[in-house]
Each structure stands twice: as C-alpha cells, then as structure tokens.
Design an enzyme around this catalytic site. Structure first.
Site, PDB file in Angstrom:
ATOM      1  N   GLY A  21      29.092  -8.831 -80.322  1.00 34.83           N
ATOM      2  CA  GLY A  21      30.188  -9.152 -80.811  1.00 34.83           C
ATOM      3  C   GLY A  21      30.306  -9.924 -81.866  1.00 34.83           C
ATOM      4  CG  LEU A  63      26.373   3.356 -75.657  1.00 34.39           C
ATOM      5  CD1 LEU A  63      25.844   4.657 -75.784  1.00 34.39           C
ATOM      6  CD2 LEU A  63      26.966   3.974 -74.173  1.00 34.39           C
ATOM      7  CD  GLN A  66      23.756  -4.675 -79.067  1.00 37.88           C
ATOM      8  OE1 GLN A  66      24.605  -3.751 -78.919  1.00 37.88           O
ATOM      9  NE2 GLN A  66      22.990  -4.468 -79.715  1.00 37.88           N
ATOM     10  CB  CYS A 110       8.049   0.598 -92.819  1.00 33.21           C
ATOM     11  SG  CYS A 110       6.306   0.086 -92.437  1.00 33.21           S
TER      12      CYS A 110
END
Length: 417
Positions: free
Chosen positions: A184, A203, A207, A363
């Site tokens: 948010g 989704l 969160q 990476c």
C-alpha cells in the site's frame, strides 16, 4: 566428470579469477586473473554432474542444499563472473532443457485466476517479518529511483513514488487504480501527497491486510481503499491506472488481456503507467530456478512483447523510460540488509531458505548489473494529446510534490513504521 568440467570452464570463463575444487579434490583456476579472486567447491560428484548438465536450474539448487560451497567471495561474485563472460555456444547436451523450456513457456506462464492467486501466495504471503528485515521503511518491493548520487534506499524509494506520481499528472480528487498495490505504500503516497482517490488491488492476503491497516493508521481509509481481487474482475472507471512490479506475474499469454482490461477501465483522457522489469534484448524464457522456487508463473518481457500487446489493445505509448542500473543498486541494498539479518531469517525459516533467498537476490542483482535486465516505465493513453508535448513537466511536478512532502513533520519514507 572431474576431467570434463575444467575443460568446459576453461573455454567459458575468460575474464576474472575463479578457482574451483571438484568433488574429487582437484583444484583449477580459470580466467585472466583480473578482479577479486573467487573460489568455490563441489562437495559431491552428484552435485557437480547436475550443474554440468543443467546449470540454470542446478547451480541454485546445489547452493541451497550446501553441495556447492563458496569459499572465497560470495555467491553474488560467482554469478557476476558467469554473467560477465562473452557469450559462447553451450555444449550440445545442455541445449535440450532450454529448448523444452522455451517451447513450453506459454504453459508455464498460463495464469488463470486460480493459478495467479496461488502463484502470488507462494512469494508474497511469506511471514511479513521477512520483508521488514531488508526492505525500506515503506516496504517498497520494486525498483527504487536513484535520482541523485549517494541516496539511501529509503530516499530512493520515496523518489520512485514521486517520479511515478509526476508522470501520472494527478489533479486533486483524481481516481487511480493501483494494480498490484503491494503493502500500500504507493497508494498511500498518491492519496496523501497528490490528493488522489486510490483503489489498490492485490491477490496477496498478507499485503491486503497490511495495506488496509496502514490506511487506517494514517487516517486515509477513505482516500486509499484496498481490494483482494484479480485485475480481470475490476469494474469501474478511473482517471489513472498505475501498475508497479506486477506485470512480471501476468504471463505472456495474458498480455493482451491485461491491456484490454486497462483500456476498458481508464477514462478516454486517462493515463496508464506501467513499471515493470524487462529485457534489453529479444524475448527469452524464465530462469528455471526462479520459476521453481521464487516466482512461479512469472516472466520478464522484452519491450517488443509489451508494445505488441499495447497496440493490439488499441492503446498508444506516449513515453518510455529505461532504468538501466537502478534495480541493481536496489537489489544490492536488499541483499546487504538481508545478509545482515541472516540469523533472524534462520529463526523464521531455516538455513536452506536463507541460501535460497541469498541466491535469488544475488542472481537478480547481477542480472541487472551484468546481464540484460532493465526496468521499463511505459506511459500509455487511448489517444494523442493527453500528455504534455515535452518531458519538462516531470521535473516541475516532482519539485511540487517534493515541496508538499517537506511540509510533513514526519518523514514520508517511514510511512507505516
């Protein structure tokens, strides 16, 4: 395999200084001796054979399980040496895994609603304490914007939000859809500083709940609302649409679906702003280790793939900015913070998890620093004339937003702490 590995590495590693001890106890040094020396060893012949046959997947797996050990330097240094080499043809027996992955990439990235929700949960619904250990105070989990030298991570993330807000050209009361709103932070910034009415969607249960709590804590529950919903199911009409760090999860087969949905949701004189990781080269495949352990269903697009989908949705690109090394610096800060809290992460999970995330951050950083990964910020509209004729407005708007930020007694970069 002890005899074969040094033959191949001697052909491949021409730069740097890399020393490898095989499972059989033999030690070889490769490269031209430049740079800081890096040394590693295999602890089992099985691990050595696996990396030889499928390095893209097995290097990460052997580092996770401790059968590939870095003895001098770090795993980030190992990856940097690999990515720094001139491209040469891979041995024939290593080509089939990559070919199969390319042929089946649409299947691997097939992300209908149920699978998309599962993929998001795999990464973003981890223990919330994990992210608080290495992200900035506002928990921005996307590329920061280092608009001046020596910025802290917190200030660079604030600069990112300011930069995005400037490109959106927001008027007080403007309605904004934030697709993939994270915890948010951006939605709250747009509501608090730009005076927008923001709807954030995600989704991730973790969160969604955190974003709602933050809006209540900051007294912005009316200005910044959040929904647990798929972008394909959003209804309404918005003056602006912004999406930061979410497009990488859409899947190549759904690009046109994404932009057609945006075209339906945005006002005729509206603006869409897409911030996504991208490739500076042609289309490719998702690294198999990343797809298996970090971002299932994810894919980093080439610019050509994005623009083709924009055109098919009957939208037009009004501006494109390429951030070349900003994410490398962001990831460096994340990796350093993560490793500084290694013991805390072990207590949350375990050692293999720590090595998995260290490998992921290393990476990723080196892919931006030495490889072909960049960040696209693409501004899109339905018709010409919606955005200003020159880019001068961005700096002017950033200055205006910075002045509003300065009027707050509590630093905005610590929002939510």
């Amino acid at each position: 395999m002890d005899w074969l590995l040094p033959i191949l590495l001697r052909k491949f590693i021409r730069r740097g200084s890399f020393t490898l001890t095989t499972a059989g106890g033999n030690t070889y040094t490769f490269g031209d001796g430049s740079g800081l020396p890096v040394a590693a060893r295999f602890t089992t012949a099985k691990a050595q054979r696996a990396v030889l046959l499928d390095p893209e997947l097995k290097l990460g797996e052997t580092y996770m399980d401790g059968t590939f050990v870095v003895e001098q330097g770090s795993i980030a240094d190992v990856v940097a040496i690999v990515l720094r080499q001139e491209r040469i043809k891979a041995p024939n027996w290593a080509l089939p895994p990559r070919l199969v992955r390319y042929l089946f990439r649409h299947l691997q990235q097939f992300n209908p609603r149920s699978r998309a929700r599962h993929n998001v949960a795999h990464h973003y619904d981890l223990d919330g304490r994990l992210y608080s250990l290495f992200l900035d105070g506002d928990q921005q989990y996307s590329c920061a914007y280092f608009d001046s030298p020596n910025l802290s991570l917190d200030d660079a993330q604030l600069a990112k939000k300011r930069h995005l807000a400037a490109k959106l050209q927001l008027q007080p009361g403007a309605t904004v859809l934030d697709i993939g709103c994270g915890w948010g932070g951006l939605a709250l910034y747009l509501a608090e500083i730009a005076g927008a009415q923001v709807t954030g969607i995600t989704l991730s249960q973790e969160q969604y709940q955190r974003a709602q709590r933050r809006a209540l804590e900051r007294g912005r529950a009316r200005d910044a609302t959040f929904q647990l919903v798929d972008y394909r199911d959003v209804e309404g009409r918005f003056d602006r649409i912004v999406s930061v760090g979410m497009f990488e999860h859409v899947g190549i087969g759904f690009y046109e679906t994404f932009f057609r949905r945006c075209a339906r949701l945005v006002a005729d004189d509206g603006v869409i702003l897409l911030h996504t990781i991208g490739r500076s080269g042609p289309p490719g495949i998702t690294n198999p280790w990343i797809a298996k352990y970090i971002f299932p269903g994810g894919y980093i697009p080439a610019l050509s793939e994005v623009l083709r989908a924009v055109e098919h949705a009957e939208l037009i690109v009004t501006d494109t900015e390429i951030l070349q090394f900003h994410y490398a610096e962001t990831l460096r800060a994340w990796r350093e913070r993560f490793l500084a809290h290694r013991e805390e992460v072990v207590r949350l999970y375990d050692q293999p998890f720590v090595r998995m995330w260290e490998f992921y951050l290393a990476c990723s950083e080196m892919a931006f620093r030495e490889g072909d990964m960049v960040v696209f910020q693409i501004q899109i509209a339905k018709r010409k004339g919606v955005t200003p004729a020159t880019r001068d407005y961005i700096a002017r708007e950033e200055a205006r937003l910075r002045a509003i930020e300065a009027s707050y007694s509590e630093p905005l970069r610590l929002a939510g702490e």
